[in-house]
Design an enzyme around this catalytic site. Structure first.
Site, PDB file in Angstrom:
ATOM      1  N   ASP A   1       9.423 -33.211  36.213  1.00  0.00           N
ATOM      2  CA  ASP A   1      10.437 -32.346  36.820  1.00  0.00           C
ATOM      3  C   ASP A   1      11.770 -33.078  36.902  1.00  0.00           C
ATOM      4  O   ASP A   1      11.847 -34.313  36.788  1.00  0.00           O
ATOM      5  CB  ASP A   1       9.951 -31.940  38.224  1.00  0.00           C
ATOM      6  CG  ASP A   1      10.548 -30.628  38.697  1.00  0.00           C
ATOM      7  OD1 ASP A   1      11.520 -30.147  38.086  1.00  0.00           O
ATOM      8  OD2 ASP A   1      10.047 -30.083  39.710  1.00  0.00           O
TER       9      ASP A   1
ATOM     10  N   ASP B   1      11.799 -20.891  37.676  1.00  0.00           N
ATOM     11  CA  ASP B   1      11.143 -20.842  38.981  1.00  0.00           C
ATOM     12  C   ASP B   1      10.981 -19.404  39.442  1.00  0.00           C
ATOM     13  O   ASP B   1      10.313 -19.138  40.439  1.00  0.00           O
ATOM     14  CB  ASP B   1      11.976 -21.607  40.023  1.00  0.00           C
ATOM     15  CG  ASP B   1      11.688 -23.093  39.992  1.00  0.00           C
ATOM     16  OD1 ASP B   1      10.698 -23.496  39.353  1.00  0.00           O
ATOM     17  OD2 ASP B   1      12.458 -23.865  40.594  1.00  0.00           O
TER      18      ASP B   1
HETATM   19  C1  DGJ Z   1      10.982 -27.375  40.842  1.00  0.00           C
HETATM   20  C2  DGJ Z   1       9.988 -26.822  39.877  1.00  0.00           C
HETATM   21  O1  DGJ Z   1      10.608 -25.923  39.018  1.00  0.00           O
HETATM   22  C3  DGJ Z   1       8.833 -26.189  40.646  1.00  0.00           C
HETATM   23  O2  DGJ Z   1       7.919 -25.624  39.772  1.00  0.00           O
HETATM   24  C4  DGJ Z   1       8.199 -27.231  41.519  1.00  0.00           C
HETATM   25  O3  DGJ Z   1       7.572 -28.198  40.722  1.00  0.00           O
HETATM   26  C5  DGJ Z   1       9.217 -27.851  42.434  1.00  0.00           C
HETATM   27  N1  DGJ Z   1      10.344 -28.351  41.709  1.00  0.00           N
HETATM   28  C6  DGJ Z   1       8.609 -28.977  43.235  1.00  0.00           C
HETATM   29  O4  DGJ Z   1       9.528 -29.647  43.985  1.00  0.00           O
END
Ligand code: DGJ
Length: 690
Positions: free
Chosen positions: A447, A515
């Site tokens: 991430d 997201d």
């Molecule tokens: C952002 C990501 O896009 C999510 O799927 C998740 O992993 C969060 N970060 C966790 O902090």
């Protein structure tokens, strides 16, 4: 022959199309043609002579790689400063080499030790050509590069073109916008350190284009950092583009004997948007994805992030794992919150050791449990980041990008690590190395949740190199890890789709698309994604977000690499059963979805129905997804014309409740009539060639 070099003309032929350039009497590499094939000996290079006090002859010509200098004022592909202060570059043709399917044209500055090699690799069967530029310092002194695009393009004719790119946001990625370019420059870029959620590193330049026809010129940049695409239409009506690393705050010092390799650009011509998408879709599958998993279907994963957030522990995860197994998940992923002092997003990033309060028996207990259920185990990390409240930051406050005179701007309470420092690069690699050697991990979600700021990198002689070197450092860590742990899959995530680009497709096995997991929004996000990106790496989850029915959510997420993110311990038995049945169905069709051609049959806004079809490469199998959040105005009947089938062959079409047998010709030309009414209606039809 895919590459012809005769006299002063270079002809690159793909299966259906052509790209031609030639060296003129001016000793410059000119662009001559891009589109359908014509005999190569029809080409010659015309060097314009006419000019006046305001327009030099250069204004009338199209070149393959234009440097800044002389009387060239338009958007150039290259700019540098030589050691004596001269900022004017001349690139004359020097020579060429053909190596297998790659043509290298060598350009040289007549005075300074600067060589630019333009590489063109022809993927004939794919109808794609890959370009890049290698800048070499063959002199004794430093050369400071201020701009080095991967490629420059010129488009035929003087009619206006439609220019496509995304104009997205976090949770609103791949929001496609089309603008007619009548004059001036349309530029798309990122300045954030990642390719980002806004614009994307590609161009689509079209005339009369739609899903089934048109003239389309496209290019995608294999790069996950600051990029820029600039398309310009000049006063004489000619449209040209440059694409590459963004020159904004960029500079690169090239020492004597060193080279700068620009990221690849994959480009082509197509005669419909559908053809363009499928050209890129199959090209990526065959040539771009990391080799280890290129030919394997991606597993159905379960990830609890949206269900539980930071509230995780061994027992809770075990309960979810039990349910994940029941619904048919193959990979169980522990997301954010398993490490350091990570109770919330204020602390812990950088401390990649297991939180023993949450996991008293280490991660081993959970990993073994997950494995005992027959699932693989995956883990989330955000390796480029650090919280001020972390052991890592307390120990190495100078490991972030920073200026001593400025307060660091925190976003999500975190700072970006300076991955151009060898020690930081090694730290990140070693953290992974320890985790991957200790636990039976089969998947990593990498991430990256904030853009860069206060971009001081005191370790670099030329600090503006950091943008480029950071991206390289990320790729290097992943590549090294893949070398050492070839059984581990990697997913690129950056707050959703902030790194869902062709650079990621080269180094990671999959990407997180957004997201935003609301199924209705996802129809648009996935459609925008599908325009220029391959299907297989597009991770799509079913979650508790949104008010669509569970079946609808599943059928939207099944159009990519399926994941489940619901709180499985809280949802109803009925929803659990719905997910289970859909996962079972997905496993039957996923090969066609992940590896097949893809057709955007119907558009929700235009047709009040979304219909997407996937067809296996040999055309023996196909899957159609239809979906509507609810019909309006009593419009209940829909005609769906299929695509990509063999017209003379018969197919058995299984609607779930009934089957029909029809020829491909019938299904594509007469189509299927369907009645839909009610809210959140979605179907999957499966076709098999008889
Ligand atoms: C952002 C990501 O896009 C999510 O799927 C998740 O992993 C969060 N970060 C966790 O902090």
């Amino acid at each position: 022959m895919s590459i012809l070099a005769e006299k002063n003309i270079f002809t690159l032929n793909t299966q259906n199309y052509q790209y031609v350039m030639g060296v003129g009497a001016d000793n410059i590499l000119h662009h001559l043609h891009w589109g359908r094939q014509v005999p190569s000996d029809d080409f010659s290079v015309y060097v314009y002579k006419e000019q006046n006090s305001n327009h030099s002859a250069l204004d009338f010509m199209n070149f393959e790689y234009t440097p800044f200098g002389s009387t060239m004022y338009r958007e150039c592909a290259f700019k540098c400063v030589f050691a004596d202060g001269c900022r004017d570059t001349v690139l004359y043709y020097d020579s060429f080499v053909i190596n297998a399917n790659t043509l290298t044209v060598v350009l040289k500055d007549p005075h300074y030790g600067l060589t630019v090699e333009l590489n063109y690799t022809v993927y004939s069967e794919s109808d794609v050509i890959t370009r890049n530029a290698v800048i070499k310092n063959t002199g004794a002194d430093d050369i400071v590069i201020e701009k080095a695009c991967s490629a420059e393009f010129s488009f035929p004719g003087r009619r206006n073109y439609n220019i496509y790119n995304s104009n997205g946001t976090w949770s609103g990625e791949n929001n496609i916008r089309v603008q007619k370019l009548k004059c001036g420059t349309i530029a798309y870029e990122s300045r954030k350190g990642i390719s980002g959620h806004g614009n994307s590193p590609y161009f689509i330049v079209g005339q009369d284009e739609c899903e089934d026809s048109g003239k389309i010129f496209f290019a995608v940049l294999e790069y996950s950092g600051n990029f820029k695409v600039a398309v310009n239409k000049d006063g004489f009506g000619v449209t040209r583009a440059v694409i590459g690393v963004n020159e904004f705050d960029f500079s690169y010092t090239l020492k004597s004997g060193c080279e700068f390799v620009t990221p690849n650009v994959h480009f082509g011509y197509a005669e419909s948007l559908g053809e363009m998408s499928n050209t890129l879709n199959s090209f990526a599958r065959k040539n771009i994805f990391p080799k280890q998993f290129a030919d394997e279907v991606l597993p159905v994963l379960y990830n609890s992030w949206e269900a539980t957030g930071f509230d995780i522990d061994t027992q809770g995860q075990k309960k979810l794992a039990d349910k994940a197994k029941q619904i048919g998940a193959e990979l169980f992923v522990v997301d954010d919150g398993w490490f350091g002092e990570r109770k919330d997003d204020y602390a812990g990033l950088g401390d990649w050791y297991v939180d023993r309060e949450k996991f008293p028996n280490d991660l081993t207990e959970l990993v073994e449990y997950v494995n005992s259920l027959g699932m693989d185990f995956g883990l989330w990390l955000e390796p480029e980041m650090v919280n001020e409240n972390s052991d890592l930051f307390r120990k190495h406050p100078d490991w972030t990008y920073h200026y001593d005179t400025r307060k660091a701007s925190e976003l999500r309470h975190q700072l970006v690590l300076n991955l151009t420092k060898p020690k930081v690069h090694e730290y990140v690699f070693n953290c992974f190395d320890e985790l991957l050697s200790k636990y039976n991990i089969k998947y990593i979600k990498w991430d990256m949740n904030r853009p860069f700021s206060e971009v001081g990198a005191e370790n670099l002689e030329n600090e503006k190199m950091l943008w480029f070197l950071h991206v390289r450092s990320v790729y290097d860590v992943v590549d090294r890890l893949k070398g050492k742990y070839p059984h581990v899959q990697f997913e690129a995530c950056a707050s959703g789709g902030g790194r869902a680009d062709w650079g990621s497709f080269r180094h990671f096995d999959q990407v997180w698309t957004s997201d935003n997991t609301d199924a209705l929004d996802r129809i648009y996000i996935q459609k925008g994604f599908s325009l220029i990106n391959p299907t297989k790496p597009m991770r799509a989850w079913v979650t508790d977000t949104g008010n669509a029915s569970m079946d609808f959510k599943c059928k939207i997420a099944m159009q990519g690499a399926l994941g489940i993110g619901c709180n499985l311990t809280k949802i109803s038995q009925e929803d659990l059963q719905t997910i289970k049945e859909n996962v079972k169905l997905y496993k039957k069709i996923r090969k066609t979805v992940q590896f097949g051609d893809r057709f955007r049959l119907m558009d929700l806004d235009r047709d009040e129905l979304s219909a997407v079809q996937y067809v296996s490469e040999d055309k023996s199998e196909s899957v159609v997804f239809t979906a509507t959040p609810g019909t309006r105005f009593m419009h209940n009947y829909f005609n769906i014309f299929l695509k990509g089938l063999e017209k003379d062959k018969k197919y058995i079409l299984d609607f779930g409740d009934k089957k029909v047998i029809k020829t491909g010709a019938y299904l594509m030309n007469v189509g299927v009539e369907k009645k839909y009414s009610g809210k959140f209606v979605s179907e999957i039809w499966i076709l098999k060639r008889l």
